[in-house]
Design a protein around this motif. Structure first.
Motif, PDB file in Angstrom:
ATOM      1  N   ARG A  11       0.829  -1.214   0.000  1.00  0.00           N
ATOM      2  CA  ARG A  11       0.000   0.000   0.000  1.00  0.00           C
ATOM      3  C   ARG A  11       0.866   1.268   0.000  1.00  0.00           C
ATOM      4  O   ARG A  11       0.633   2.183  -0.798  1.00  0.00           O
ATOM      5  N   GLU A  12       1.844   1.300   0.860  1.00  0.00           N
ATOM      6  CA  GLU A  12       2.655   2.512   0.975  1.00  0.00           C
ATOM      7  C   GLU A  12       3.554   2.706  -0.235  1.00  0.00           C
ATOM      8  O   GLU A  12       3.789   3.840  -0.661  1.00  0.00           O
ATOM      9  N   VAL A  53     -11.062   0.395 -11.982  1.00  0.00           N
ATOM     10  CA  VAL A  53     -10.752   1.156 -10.770  1.00  0.00           C
ATOM     11  C   VAL A  53     -10.803   0.252  -9.546  1.00  0.00           C
ATOM     12  O   VAL A  53      -9.928   0.316  -8.667  1.00  0.00           O
ATOM     13  N   ASP A  54     -11.806  -0.618  -9.487  1.00  0.00           N
ATOM     14  CA  ASP A  54     -11.932  -1.523  -8.344  1.00  0.00           C
ATOM     15  C   ASP A  54     -10.706  -2.428  -8.220  1.00  0.00           C
ATOM     16  O   ASP A  54     -10.231  -2.696  -7.105  1.00  0.00           O
ATOM     17  N   TYR A  55     -10.200  -2.898  -9.365  1.00  0.00           N
ATOM     18  CA  TYR A  55      -9.039  -3.783  -9.334  1.00  0.00           C
ATOM     19  C   TYR A  55      -7.804  -3.036  -8.843  1.00  0.00           C
ATOM     20  O   TYR A  55      -7.045  -3.541  -7.997  1.00  0.00           O
ATOM     21  N   TYR A  56      -7.606  -1.820  -9.333  1.00  0.00           N
ATOM     22  CA  TYR A  56      -6.437  -1.065  -8.875  1.00  0.00           C
ATOM     23  C   TYR A  56      -6.556  -0.738  -7.384  1.00  0.00           C
ATOM     24  O   TYR A  56      -5.573  -0.846  -6.645  1.00  0.00           O
ATOM     25  N   VAL A  57      -7.736  -0.334  -6.944  1.00  0.00           N
ATOM     26  CA  VAL A  57      -7.925  -0.020  -5.522  1.00  0.00           C
ATOM     27  C   VAL A  57      -7.586  -1.238  -4.670  1.00  0.00           C
ATOM     28  O   VAL A  57      -6.926  -1.116  -3.623  1.00  0.00           O
ATOM     29  N   ARG A  58      -8.001  -2.425  -5.146  1.00  0.00           N
ATOM     30  CA  ARG A  58      -7.700  -3.638  -4.402  1.00  0.00           C
ATOM     31  C   ARG A  58      -6.183  -3.876  -4.345  1.00  0.00           C
ATOM     32  O   ARG A  58      -5.657  -4.268  -3.295  1.00  0.00           O
ATOM     33  N   MET A  59      -5.495  -3.604  -5.453  1.00  0.00           N
ATOM     34  CA  MET A  59      -4.045  -3.776  -5.456  1.00  0.00           C
ATOM     35  C   MET A  59      -3.383  -2.784  -4.505  1.00  0.00           C
ATOM     36  O   MET A  59      -2.499  -3.154  -3.722  1.00  0.00           O
ATOM     37  N   GLU A  60      -3.822  -1.528  -4.545  1.00  0.00           N
ATOM     38  CA  GLU A  60      -3.181  -0.527  -3.692  1.00  0.00           C
ATOM     39  C   GLU A  60      -3.490  -0.759  -2.216  1.00  0.00           C
ATOM     40  O   GLU A  60      -2.754  -0.269  -1.341  1.00  0.00           O
ATOM     41  N   ARG A  61      -4.542  -1.477  -1.932  1.00  0.00           N
ATOM     42  CA  ARG A  61      -4.843  -1.807  -0.535  1.00  0.00           C
ATOM     43  C   ARG A  61      -3.995  -2.978  -0.035  1.00  0.00           C
ATOM     44  O   ARG A  61      -4.138  -3.393   1.104  1.00  0.00           O
ATOM     45  N   GLY A  62      -3.138  -3.500  -0.912  1.00  0.00           N
ATOM     46  CA  GLY A  62      -2.173  -4.500  -0.448  1.00  0.00           C
ATOM     47  C   GLY A  62      -2.331  -5.873  -1.024  1.00  0.00           C
ATOM     48  O   GLY A  62      -1.652  -6.810  -0.586  1.00  0.00           O
TER      49      GLY A  62
END
Length: 292
Positions: A11-12, A53-62
């Motif tokens: 995430r970071e 967008v949902d897929y990227y958000v899931r990736m950025e959440r770790g």
């Protein structure tokens, strides 16, 4: 630190790389003058990477588990990652898909006697073998002379990351480009953490440096990563003065967790003369120690 929190690392890392890119840098039009986020929005990264967008958000959440090489390449391109950052992203993705588990101690790596013979055969250049945690595992005589300020600490194996961050006054005197060295050390340690976030000794080292050094905490928080590459290292040696050394880190096929570092200088330069003087001094010290 009990263990590296892989989801937090992902995430970071992704959010920090997203925050540094302005829309104009990515070829996007920034509509409106009051953007609430620094850098790109998540939906803009998703657009550039060609994912939802949902897929990227899931990736950025770790969660990078299951991401294909194609998706990771597209994400690296969208975030304008350099070679080290791209490799770090792939490391994080592989670890994200690995079975979960607690931290583990790597098997102790012993430098074979034949490798010490190789080091000792290099008589005109400092040469040493280390690992990704900055442990110094074996050295030739000239490397011991060159790194004598680092070896003052009685703990073994000697560790240059500890020297840089826990002995800052001595390290600033020794390394001419101390600020850059400090940044590189933290970045390479983070690169190593991406390769193996469950390495018990690495976790302990990062915890020790984080506890004892505000500078390390700042550099670690930057999320920067760096590969071991050839370059220039300038040191200020207490016996022979400043040496401007060319550094070649060489990967060892038989020992993939180790690397051989050799420091050289072009013939006829002041640094080459300084290395010759240092070799003479080291030989004298060795003779005196033998005769005592």
């Amino acid at each position: 630190m009990a263990m590296m929190d892989l989801r937090t690392e992902i995430r970071e890392f992704l959010s920090s790389r997203r925050a540094r890119i302005a829309p104009e840098q990515a070829g996007l039009t920034a509509y409106g003058g009051n953007r609430r986020v620094k850098g790109l929005r998540r939906e803009e990264v998703a657009l550039l990477a060609g994912v939802s967008v949902d897929y990227y958000v899931r990736m950025e959440r770790g969660s990078l588990a299951g991401a294909s090489d194609g998706v990771l390449e597209a994400l690296a391109s969208a975030l304008q990652l350099d070679e080290a950052e791209r490799e770090h992203l792939f490391h994080l993705a592989r670890q994200s898909g690995a079975p979960s588990g607690s931290r583990r101690r790597r098997p102790t790596v012993t430098v074979r006697s034949t490798l010490q013979q190789v080091l000792d055969a290099i008589s005109d250049a400092p040469a040493w073998i280390g690992n990704g945690r900055y442990d110094v595992l074996a050295m030739n005589q000239l490397a011991r002379a060159l790194y004598s300020p680092v070896l003052v600490d009685s703990r073994r194996p000697a560790n240059t990351a500890r020297f840089v961050y826990l002995n800052p006054e001595e390290a600033q005197e020794f390394f001419v480009d101390y600020d850059q060295i400090a940044s590189n050390v933290a970045a390479k340690l983070r690169m190593e953490a991406g390769r193996d976030p469950r390495d018990e000794e690495l976790i302990a080292l990062v915890g020790e440096l984080s506890t004892c050094s505000e500078l390390f905490r700042q550099r670690w928080a930057s999320q920067d990563v760096r590969l071991h590459r050839s370059g220039r290292k300038r040191v200020r040696h207490p016996i022979v003065g400043q040496l401007d050394l060319d550094v070649e880190p060489l990967e060892m096929a038989a020992e993939p967790s180790l690397h051989l570092n050799v420091y050289t200088a072009p013939a006829g330069t002041p640094t080459a003369d300084g290395l010759a003087l240092l070799a003479s001094w080291a030989a004298t010290q060795q003779t005196m120690a033998t005769e005592m």
